[in-house]
Every structure is written in C-alpha cells, then in structure tokens.
Motif scaffolding. Structure first.
Motif, short mmCIF file in Angstrom:
data_model
loop_
_atom_site.label_atom_id
_atom_site.label_comp_id
_atom_site.label_asym_id
_atom_site.label_seq_id
_atom_site.Cartn_x
_atom_site.Cartn_y
_atom_site.Cartn_z
N VAL A 38 -13.91 63.92 62.20
CA VAL A 38 -12.47 64.11 62.38
C VAL A 38 -11.90 64.63 61.07
CG1 VAL A 38 -10.30 62.99 63.01
CG2 VAL A 38 -12.43 62.19 64.02
N SER A 39 -11.02 65.59 61.14
CA SER A 39 -10.47 66.19 59.93
C SER A 39 -9.26 65.41 59.42
CB SER A 39 -10.06 67.64 60.19
OG SER A 39 -8.91 67.69 61.02
N GLN A 40 -8.88 65.70 58.18
CA GLN A 40 -7.69 65.08 57.60
C GLN A 40 -6.45 65.41 58.42
OE1 GLN A 40 -7.31 63.17 54.84
NE2 GLN A 40 -9.32 63.28 53.85
N LEU A 94 -5.90 61.45 66.05
CA LEU A 94 -5.66 62.21 67.29
C LEU A 94 -6.83 63.17 67.46
CD1 LEU A 94 -3.72 62.77 69.65
CD2 LEU A 94 -2.65 64.52 68.23
N ILE A 95 -7.68 62.91 68.46
CA ILE A 95 -8.95 63.62 68.58
C ILE A 95 -9.03 64.35 69.92
CG2 ILE A 95 -11.45 63.39 68.46
CD1 ILE A 95 -11.03 60.69 67.07
N PRO A 96 -9.24 65.66 69.93
CA PRO A 96 -9.43 66.37 71.20
C PRO A 96 -10.60 65.79 71.98
CG PRO A 96 -9.05 67.92 69.40
CD PRO A 96 -9.22 66.57 68.77
N ASN A 97 -10.47 65.82 73.30
CA ASN A 97 -11.42 65.15 74.17
C ASN A 97 -12.80 65.81 74.19
OD1 ASN A 97 -12.09 63.10 75.86
ND2 ASN A 97 -10.79 63.72 77.56
N THR A 113 -15.31 52.14 63.41
CA THR A 113 -15.11 52.41 61.99
C THR A 113 -14.88 53.89 61.72
OG1 THR A 113 -17.50 52.62 61.62
CG2 THR A 113 -16.51 50.44 61.27
N ALA A 114 -14.20 54.14 60.62
CA ALA A 114 -13.99 55.51 60.14
C ALA A 114 -14.42 55.57 58.68
CB ALA A 114 -12.52 55.89 60.28
N ASP A 115 -15.50 56.32 58.41
CA ASP A 115 -15.99 56.50 57.04
C ASP A 115 -15.48 57.82 56.50
OD1 ASP A 115 -17.87 54.25 56.51
OD2 ASP A 115 -18.83 55.03 58.31
N GLU A 116 -14.86 57.78 55.34
CA GLU A 116 -14.38 59.02 54.72
C GLU A 116 -15.53 59.66 53.94
OE1 GLU A 116 -10.44 60.67 52.35
OE2 GLU A 116 -10.83 58.51 52.49
N LYS A 117 -15.80 60.94 54.23
CA LYS A 117 -16.92 61.62 53.58
C LYS A 117 -16.65 63.12 53.53
CE LYS A 117 -21.95 62.14 53.85
NZ LYS A 117 -23.18 61.79 54.61
N ASP A 118 -16.69 63.67 52.34
CA ASP A 118 -16.52 65.12 52.14
C ASP A 118 -15.23 65.64 52.78
OD1 ASP A 118 -18.99 65.18 50.82
OD2 ASP A 118 -20.08 65.54 52.71
N GLY A 119 -14.16 64.88 52.61
CA GLY A 119 -12.86 65.33 53.11
C GLY A 119 -12.68 65.16 54.61
N GLN A 120 -13.63 64.49 55.26
CA GLN A 120 -13.54 64.23 56.69
C GLN A 120 -13.71 62.74 56.95
OE1 GLN A 120 -16.63 66.84 58.37
NE2 GLN A 120 -15.00 68.13 59.19
N PHE A 121 -13.53 62.34 58.21
CA PHE A 121 -13.76 60.97 58.62
C PHE A 121 -14.84 60.98 59.71
CE2 PHE A 121 -9.44 61.31 57.12
CZ PHE A 121 -9.34 60.24 56.25
N ILE A 122 -15.77 60.05 59.62
CA ILE A 122 -16.84 59.95 60.61
C ILE A 122 -16.64 58.65 61.37
CG2 ILE A 122 -19.32 59.90 60.99
CD1 ILE A 122 -19.64 61.35 58.32
#
Length: 407
Positions: free
Chosen positions: A234-236, A200-203, A155-164
């Motif tokens: 993860v950022s926008q 796209l997430i750095p390792n 899952t990806a939760d959007e919170k404070d301009g980011q995704f968790i």
C-alpha cells in the motif's frame, strides 16, 4: 407536523427550525419517494431476494435511480447533504423494506464518511465515484479472532516508503461488490489506540484476496467476505487520515454515527412489525372475540409502541447532537443498546401474536424476525454498547472529581 412521526404512511412532513427550509423540502420529497417505493415495489424486490439469495443488479441500479445512494454526502460532490436529523426519517422508511434494501442504503450513506476524512485528492476521486458512478466502499475492521477493538492483529509494516499489510478480516459486508476497502491495521511494533492506521485499498490490489462467507440468517442477499492480506503493498497516498489516527477515524468518524443509524433502522423494522401485528390482531378471532379486544393483547401492543417511540427519540437526540458537531459516542451507544432490546421485544411479540401462522416462511413477520437479528451485531453487540456507556460514565466521573479538587 413533527419529525418524530416519520413512521406514519401519509401526510407527515419533516420539520426542523434550525435547518435550511429548502433542505427540509428536499428531504420530504425524497421521503415521499421512499414511501411510494415501499408501497409499489419493495415487496416484489424482497421476494426476488428471498428466492434467489442475492441482490439483483437491477435493484442496485434502482436505488441509485431513486437517489438513495447520496443522501448524506456533501453537496459539493453532488450529494444531498442531509444532516442526520433529516436523513433518519428517510432511513426509517427504508428500514420497513427488506433488510438487503436497508443495508444498501445504509452502506452508501455511512461508509463514505471514512473516505470523507481522507486527503482532498482521496475525496475528489472516491466521493465522486460513489456519488456519480454508484461505486461502493467496504469497511474492513472486524477480525475472526480479535473482534473490532484495539487488539487487532492485521499489521502494517513500513518499508521503502510503502506499507506491507498482513492479516485477516471477516464479516466484511459488500466486500465483493466494493471498488475499495477502508482497512484498519496496526502499525508493527505499536500498541493501543495510537497504533492503528486506516488505509484505502482498491479491491483488485495484489496480495488482497476475498473468500465468500456462508449465507446469513437474515438480510438475505447481502454478501459477507473474509479478506486476507498477504504482503499486500500500500502506498503512502493510500493512508486515510494520519498514521496512528485509525482509531479516531474508525470510531469517532464512522462507527459512532453508524451505530445511531443502525438503531434508527431497528425503529423502522420494529414499526413495520407492529403495523403488521395490528392488522393481524384486528382481523383474527379466537373464542368468538377479536384478538384486539383482549386486554392482555392491548397491553402488549402498548408496550411495543412505547419501546419503539422511546428508541426513536434516543436516535433523534444522537442525530441532533451529531449535526451540531458534538461527540456522540455515548448517545449512539445508548441508542444502539436500547434498539437491540427493543427490536427483540417487538419482533418476539409480533411472532407470538401472529401465532403459528407467523412462524411460516413468507408470513408478514417471519422475514422481519430474521432481519432484526442482524441489527444486534452491526456496529457492536449489546455488551459492547454497555461497555462504552460505562467507560463514558466513569471517565466523566473522574473529570468531575478532578475539577472539584482544582476548585
């Protein structure tokens, strides 16, 4: 000569009337480079991998030196820009080699397409890293309990301009070697295809951890990992494509062409198995007669070549339609489904015709037999392909019915 004869060892050139002749010439040059590599180096690299269970760093570098890491990437970033119909004969030659070599080339030349659907900034950064520095991107879709469909649980939760992100992926090839991962996750509270988003997430991101998986039956040396996300932020700017567009990015933008690539890889592996079998039956004598002179053996050999060539043609059909910008979900699944049955048939027959000596570790067909089995699962099983084919048939039938009613 025809592109379809690309499995022959010498003197065959790739041709295609609708493609820039200079591009065709370049593709032939690189294909000849692969042929030389196959004849002079591939066996030794394969032996090293089988002995150590890992891909030597020098082999990664050798693949890059040969330019095999940038065959399909855009020219604007330094790639060769080959359409699939020019890339496939090269990939087929690579697939004659050890499965790990094929896997490296496939990863480089398919996985970039996920990044290629990102923003201009993402493309500028990551395509340059892949082409100029030889960096690898891994694709994190499959989950241990939910497969690869729309029932994903990461899952990806959007919170404070980011995704968790929270969840687990597994069987992620080259995750350990990758600089970044393309991750497909479900937006919290969403369901169905529109609920999936790509990131796209750095390792080295905090909250992202890797756990090596057990060694596989074939394609020795290729790493596979469990990827765990534990409140990974993860950022926008790290969203690939549009929010909710993860299904289209994964399937239409990557998996469809990758399925066709896997099918083409099966063609190369099967042709290598048949070539080895031809040598064996011509030299082996039983009860005073050459094995190749027996009609039952000849019928098997003929069946093997018919299966290989029919799959090769299906791959070419998918490649040409992809190059024309068409949706190839149906064609890619047909080619992959056919390839699974074909590579089973050919490698089973190769082992049978070799006899007991073929079952020995290190025989010309033993490694091919093992490597072939990975192709059953890459980008979906036989059953998954049939489901895609059936869905396409039924969807098209409904469309025809609606058109009849409107008329």
């Amino acid at each position: 000569m025809s592109i379809l004869n690309s499995s022959e060892p010498d003197g065959i050139e790739i041709t295609h009337s609708e493609i820039d002749p200079s591009l065709i010439q370049r593709a032939n040059e690189i294909r000849n480079r692969v042929l030389t590599f196959r004849q002079d180096e591939a066996a030794e690299w394969g032996e090293k991998i089988e002995q150590t269970g890992r891909i030597p760093d020098d082999l990664w570098e050798r693949i890059r030196t040969l330019g095999l890491h940038k065959l399909t990437q855009p020219m604007s970033y330094g790639g060769e820009g080959f359409p699939l119909s020019l890339y496939f004969p090269i990939l087929e030659e690579v697939a004659h080699c050890h499965g790990a070599i094929r896997m490296i080339v496939h990863a480089y030349n398919s996985l970039w397409r996920t990044v290629g659907q990102g923003s201009k900034d993402q493309q500028n950064e990551w395509l340059s890293k892949m082409i100029n520095n030889g960096e690898v991107i891994a694709f994190a879709l499959t989950e241990p309990d939910n497969g690869t469909g729309i029932d994903l649980k990461t899952t990806a939760d959007e919170k404070d301009g980011q995704f968790i992100l929270n969840g687990r992926k597994h069987l992620i090839t080259f995750a350990e070697e990758a600089s970044a991962l393309t991750v497909i996750a479900k937006m919290s509270g969403e369901s169905g295809r529109d609920g999936l988003t790509a990131f796209l997430i750095p390792n080295d991101r905090e909250g992202l951890s890797l756990e090596p998986m057990p060694e596989m039956m074939g394609d020795k040396g290729c790493s596979h990992a469990i990827v765990t996300f534990d409140n990974c932020r993860v950022s926008q700017d790290e969203v690939l494509g549009d929010i909710g567009g993860g299904f289209g990015l994964a399937v239409r933008g990557f998996l469809d062409q990758s399925r066709a690539c896997i099918a083409q890889s099966a063609v190369g592996l099967a042709q290598e198995a048949l070539n080895a079998t031809l040598q064996k039956v011509r030299s082996r004598t039983t009860f005073g007669k050459a094995l190749a002179s027996r009609q039952a053996v000849q019928m098997r050999l003929a069946d093997m070549q018919v299966a290989i060539q029919s799959t090769r043609l299906l791959c070419l059909d998918a490649a040409q339609k992809f190059d024309q910008g068409q949706d190839i979900s149906l064609e890619a699944s047909i080619a992959k489904e056919q390839a699974i049955g074909m590579v089973k048939q050919v490698t089973d027959n190769a082992l049978s015709l070799f006899g007991g000596s073929g079952y020995a570790v290190g025989s010309p067909v033993e490694r091919l037999y093992r490597d072939a089995r990975s192709l059953w699962f890459e980008e979906g099983t036989e059953e998954m392909q049939k489901m895609t084919i059936a869905e396409s048939l039924l969807t098209n039938a409904r469309r025809r019915e609606r058109r009849k009613k409107h008329h």
